[in-house]
Design a protein around this motif. Structure first.
Motif, PDB file in Angstrom:
ATOM      1  N   GLY A   1      27.926  11.903 126.154  1.00  0.00           N
ATOM      2  CA  GLY A   1      27.485  13.292 126.207  1.00  0.00           C
ATOM      3  C   GLY A   1      28.626  14.281 126.082  1.00  0.00           C
ATOM      4  O   GLY A   1      29.517  14.316 126.925  1.00  0.00           O
TER       5      GLY A   1
ATOM      6  N   GLU B   1      26.061  31.742 130.510  1.00  0.00           N
ATOM      7  CA  GLU B   1      27.532  31.839 130.471  1.00  0.00           C
ATOM      8  C   GLU B   1      28.078  32.662 131.639  1.00  0.00           C
ATOM      9  O   GLU B   1      29.053  33.405 131.499  1.00  0.00           O
ATOM     10  N   VAL B   2      27.428  32.513 132.770  1.00  0.00           N
ATOM     11  CA  VAL B   2      27.893  33.227 133.967  1.00  0.00           C
ATOM     12  C   VAL B   2      28.737  32.290 134.821  1.00  0.00           C
ATOM     13  O   VAL B   2      28.364  31.135 135.047  1.00  0.00           O
TER      14      VAL B   2
ATOM     15  N   ALA C   1      24.690  12.828 130.292  1.00  0.00           N
ATOM     16  CA  ALA C   1      23.776  13.001 129.159  1.00  0.00           C
ATOM     17  C   ALA C   1      22.758  14.118 129.357  1.00  0.00           C
ATOM     18  O   ALA C   1      21.773  14.203 128.622  1.00  0.00           O
TER      19      ALA C   1
ATOM     20  N   TRP D   1      18.906  14.025 128.935  1.00  0.00           N
ATOM     21  CA  TRP D   1      18.573  12.646 128.561  1.00  0.00           C
ATOM     22  C   TRP D   1      19.172  11.657 129.551  1.00  0.00           C
ATOM     23  O   TRP D   1      19.229  10.453 129.269  1.00  0.00           O
TER      24      TRP D   1
ATOM     25  N   TYR E   1      15.209  33.906 127.039  1.00  0.00           N
ATOM     26  CA  TYR E   1      16.059  35.106 127.086  1.00  0.00           C
ATOM     27  C   TYR E   1      15.549  36.132 126.077  1.00  0.00           C
ATOM     28  O   TYR E   1      15.115  35.774 124.970  1.00  0.00           O
TER      29      TYR E   1
ATOM     30  N   ILE F   1      16.882  24.804 128.514  1.00  0.00           N
ATOM     31  CA  ILE F   1      16.026  23.976 129.375  1.00  0.00           C
ATOM     32  C   ILE F   1      16.891  23.301 130.440  1.00  0.00           C
ATOM     33  O   ILE F   1      17.892  22.645 130.130  1.00  0.00           O
ATOM     34  N   ARG F   2      16.493  23.518 131.700  1.00  0.00           N
ATOM     35  CA  ARG F   2      17.263  22.966 132.817  1.00  0.00           C
ATOM     36  C   ARG F   2      16.843  21.522 133.084  1.00  0.00           C
ATOM     37  O   ARG F   2      15.645  21.254 133.189  1.00  0.00           O
TER      38      ARG F   2
ATOM     39  N   ILE G   1      22.324  17.975 136.497  1.00  0.00           N
ATOM     40  CA  ILE G   1      23.420  18.957 136.405  1.00  0.00           C
ATOM     41  C   ILE G   1      22.859  20.235 135.768  1.00  0.00           C
ATOM     42  O   ILE G   1      23.129  20.564 134.611  1.00  0.00           O
ATOM     43  N   ASP G   2      22.041  20.923 136.551  1.00  0.00           N
ATOM     44  CA  ASP G   2      21.529  22.221 136.089  1.00  0.00           C
ATOM     45  C   ASP G   2      22.478  23.304 136.623  1.00  0.00           C
ATOM     46  O   ASP G   2      23.619  23.015 136.969  1.00  0.00           O
TER      47      ASP G   2
HETATM   48  C1  LIG Z   1      18.619  28.648 130.994  1.00  0.00           C
HETATM   49  C2  LIG Z   1      19.867  28.129 131.643  1.00  0.00           C
HETATM   50  C3  LIG Z   1      20.808  29.013 132.167  1.00  0.00           C
HETATM   51  C4  LIG Z   1      21.955  28.537 132.790  1.00  0.00           C
HETATM   52  N1  LIG Z   1      22.911  29.427 133.197  1.00  0.00           N
HETATM   53  C5  LIG Z   1      24.039  28.969 133.772  1.00  0.00           C
HETATM   54  C6  LIG Z   1      25.060  29.879 134.158  1.00  0.00           C
HETATM   55  O1  LIG Z   1      24.990  31.072 133.887  1.00  0.00           O
HETATM   56  N2  LIG Z   1      26.140  29.387 134.812  1.00  0.00           N
HETATM   57  C7  LIG Z   1      26.274  28.063 135.100  1.00  0.00           C
HETATM   58  O2  LIG Z   1      27.239  27.695 135.749  1.00  0.00           O
HETATM   59  N3  LIG Z   1      25.346  27.165 134.678  1.00  0.00           N
HETATM   60  C8  LIG Z   1      24.254  27.588 134.008  1.00  0.00           C
HETATM   61  N4  LIG Z   1      23.312  26.704 133.565  1.00  0.00           N
HETATM   62  C9  LIG Z   1      23.565  25.276 133.730  1.00  0.00           C
HETATM   63  C10 LIG Z   1      24.536  24.752 132.671  1.00  0.00           C
HETATM   64  O3  LIG Z   1      24.199  25.233 131.392  1.00  0.00           O
HETATM   65  C11 LIG Z   1      24.480  23.224 132.680  1.00  0.00           C
HETATM   66  O4  LIG Z   1      24.664  22.775 134.001  1.00  0.00           O
HETATM   67  C12 LIG Z   1      25.551  22.600 131.806  1.00  0.00           C
HETATM   68  O5  LIG Z   1      25.534  23.142 130.514  1.00  0.00           O
HETATM   69  C13 LIG Z   1      25.328  21.104 131.759  1.00  0.00           C
HETATM   70  O6  LIG Z   1      26.271  20.532 130.898  1.00  0.00           O
HETATM   71  P1  LIG Z   1      26.176  18.992 130.579  1.00  0.00           P
HETATM   72  O7  LIG Z   1      27.395  18.647 129.820  1.00  0.00           O
HETATM   73  O8  LIG Z   1      25.883  18.239 131.831  1.00  0.00           O
HETATM   74  O9  LIG Z   1      24.843  18.819 129.708  1.00  0.00           O
HETATM   75  P2  LIG Z   1      24.512  19.124 128.176  1.00  0.00           P
HETATM   76  O10 LIG Z   1      25.112  20.370 127.705  1.00  0.00           O
HETATM   77  O11 LIG Z   1      23.031  18.983 128.074  1.00  0.00           O
HETATM   78  O12 LIG Z   1      25.209  17.936 127.397  1.00  0.00           O
HETATM   79  C14 LIG Z   1      24.704  16.630 127.425  1.00  0.00           C
HETATM   80  C15 LIG Z   1      25.035  16.001 126.092  1.00  0.00           C
HETATM   81  O13 LIG Z   1      24.676  14.627 126.140  1.00  0.00           O
HETATM   82  C16 LIG Z   1      24.239  14.265 124.843  1.00  0.00           C
HETATM   83  N5  LIG Z   1      23.478  13.019 124.935  1.00  0.00           N
HETATM   84  C17 LIG Z   1      22.319  12.811 125.598  1.00  0.00           C
HETATM   85  N6  LIG Z   1      21.913  11.533 125.450  1.00  0.00           N
HETATM   86  C18 LIG Z   1      22.842  10.925 124.677  1.00  0.00           C
HETATM   87  C19 LIG Z   1      22.978   9.599 124.165  1.00  0.00           C
HETATM   88  N7  LIG Z   1      22.075   8.630 124.407  1.00  0.00           N
HETATM   89  N8  LIG Z   1      24.056   9.313 123.398  1.00  0.00           N
HETATM   90  C20 LIG Z   1      25.002  10.267 123.131  1.00  0.00           C
HETATM   91  N9  LIG Z   1      24.899  11.550 123.576  1.00  0.00           N
HETATM   92  C21 LIG Z   1      23.838  11.862 124.347  1.00  0.00           C
HETATM   93  C22 LIG Z   1      23.391  15.464 124.436  1.00  0.00           C
HETATM   94  O14 LIG Z   1      23.168  15.477 123.044  1.00  0.00           O
HETATM   95  C23 LIG Z   1      24.245  16.610 124.940  1.00  0.00           C
HETATM   96  O15 LIG Z   1      25.141  17.065 123.950  1.00  0.00           O
HETATM   97  C24 LIG Z   1      22.159  27.143 132.921  1.00  0.00           C
HETATM   98  C25 LIG Z   1      21.224  26.257 132.378  1.00  0.00           C
HETATM   99  C26 LIG Z   1      20.101  26.743 131.726  1.00  0.00           C
HETATM  100  C27 LIG Z   1      19.133  25.796 131.098  1.00  0.00           C
END
Ligand SMILES: Cc1cc2nc3c(=O)[nH]c(=O)nc-3n(C[C@H](O)[C@H](O)[C@H](O)COP(=O)(O)OP(=O)(O)OC[C@H]3O[C@@H](n4cnc5c(N)ncnc54)[C@H](O)[C@@H]3O)c2cc1C
Length: 368
Positions: free
Chosen positions: A10, A48-49, A203, A206, A232, A313-314, A346-347
């Motif tokens: 991911g 992006e806060v 991930a 996912w 938004y 999507i959270r 990880i929301d």
């Molecule tokens: C509407 C909204 C508003 C938010 N606002 C904020 C905010 O203002 N401030 C804040 O701190 N947080 C905020 N968040 C939370 C923040 O965006 C997330 O916690 C953060 O982006 C999570 O990052 P991540 O790397 O865990 O997940 P992701 O960005 O989802 O990355 C996971 C990656 O894993 C990849 N992946 C999945 N399965 C596989 C697989 N089988 N093989 C290879 N790759 C795979 C996906 O393609 C993806 O690229 C918000 C979330 C939402 C939805």
């Protein structure tokens, strides 16, 4: 001997920050990403806060990692010239009924170590944001906004400088333990397999599906995933604000808040709605609900200037909207499988917490 020290599944902000941490510590690291590029899902569909950390129960990972991550993300961005501005935030109470809740958030923030928080009255609110109608507010000077794409790009650069790589369009298919190493199957145009000492599942939406394909991982450690969509809307007129403006939190989210931009416009959102499928189309029927909610703190809003922007999507675990659920960072001490670290739920505030999560994963991998 394993082909590589660490495989991370991911390339969102958390996977990339974690990869940069491993690379910095001298471990050979690759990131598998199923999409053609990094950060195409939740990490590019958020507010992006940079949060300060006043909303979360004091002993929770969300509180600890948000407070630590707030400092780390500013520290990371400054020397690299990445935009991370502590523009400050107001959480506003617009009626007497909301004041007790506001005081609770303030008290929790102080308990979480946010000594700079201030409770301010209507007069001080007017002096900071003349267009806002509110009777009381919390002023949070360390809240801000960040260019998250540039943060991800910088982490990718660190990974590559350390000899690591992002492997694009290469989905993680599954893994099994063999002779103390992880044998990992990778899909895509040229399916292959690779062995690693450490496997980190980051991930996002996912994560349950990825974890279900780890042979030997007890299903009891894989939480049920729920999706909570946030729409938004962009405001196409002048929005006379210089701070982040948040209403009181609502079910499933922090309320439809205002993020000002450098051009004098603003973005409003997200709302929170449980959904079954990953559909990023903005729900335009929400516009009147947005307008009503925004007018509670900005009566001068011209609804006709609200235009659909984007949706995110959270990845929620537990009850999708109605309860506080903490981040889950599971390692051998939880599930019994050495060298496997799984991230679930990880929301928000995952972006703010990303460098603190990365440090924690690195320590867990080293059994510290
Ligand atoms: C509407 C909204 C508003 C938010 N606002 C904020 C905010 O203002 N401030 C804040 O701190 N947080 C905020 N968040 C939370 C923040 O965006 C997330 O916690 C953060 O982006 C999570 O990052 P991540 O790397 O865990 O997940 P992701 O960005 O989802 O990355 C996971 C990656 O894993 C990849 N992946 C999945 N399965 C596989 C697989 N089988 N093989 C290879 N790759 C795979 C996906 O393609 C993806 O690229 C918000 C979330 C939402 C939805």
């Amino acid at each position: 001997m394993a082909d590589i020290d660490v495989v991370i599944v991911g390339a969102g902000i958390v996977g990339l920050a974690t990869a940069a941490s491993f690379a910095r510590s001298g471990q050979s690291t690759i990131v598998l990403e199923k999409n053609p590029s990094f950060g195409e899902e939740t990490s590019s569909r958020n507010s992006e806060v940079i949060h300060a950390g006043m909303y979360y129960p004091t002993d929770s990972l969300k509180a600890q990692l948000c407070v630590e991550g707030n400092r780390l993300i500013y520290d990371y961005c400054k020397p690299r010239g990445i935009m991370a501005n502590a523009i400050g935030k107001l959480i506003v109470a617009t009626s007497d009924a909301e004041v007790a809740g506001l005081h609770d958030i303030y008290a929790r923030g102080i308990e979480n170590g946010l000594a700079a928080l201030e409770l301010i009255d209507a007069q001080k609110i007017k002096s900071l944001e003349p267009a806002i109608k509110a009777i009381a507010a919390i002023y949070s000077p360390t809240s801000g906004i960040v260019d998250s794409h540039s943060v991800m790009l910088a982490c990718l650069g660190e990974l590559e400088d350390g000899g690591g790589a992002l492997v694009r369009s290469s989905p993680f298919i599954g893994a099994k333990q063999k002779n103390g190493e992880w044998e990992i199957s990778v899909g895509g145009d040229e399916p292959t397999s690779i062995t690693a000492k450490t496997l980190v599942l980051s991930a996002g939406l996912w994560s349950d599906k990825a974890a279900a394909n780890v042979i030997g991982l007890d299903a009891n450690f894989i939480p049920k995933m729920h999706y909570a969509k946030g729409n938004y809307f962009r405001y196409m007129g002048k929005a006379p604000f210089s701070h982040l403006i948040y209403p009181m939190p609502s079910v499933g989210g922090l309320g439809i808040h205002l993020t000002p931009d450098a051009a004098g416009h603003a973005r409003f959102g997200p709302d929170a709605q449980a959904v079954e499928v990953l559909d990023y189309q903005v729900d335009v029927t929400k516009k009147p609900i947005f307008a009503e909610s925004i007018r509670a703190y900005w009566p001068e809003l011209d609804e006709s200037l609200l235009t659909p922007d984007y949706a995110g999507i959270r990845p929620k675990i537990g009850n999708a909207l109605h309860e506080f659920v903490d981040f889950q960072i599971l390692d051998e001490t939880n599930h019994g499988l050495g060298g496997l670290i799984c991230l679930f739920g990880i929301d928000s505030p995952g972006l703010t917490s990303s460098f603190a999560i990365a440090n924690k994963v690195l320590r867990r991998a080293k059994n510290l």
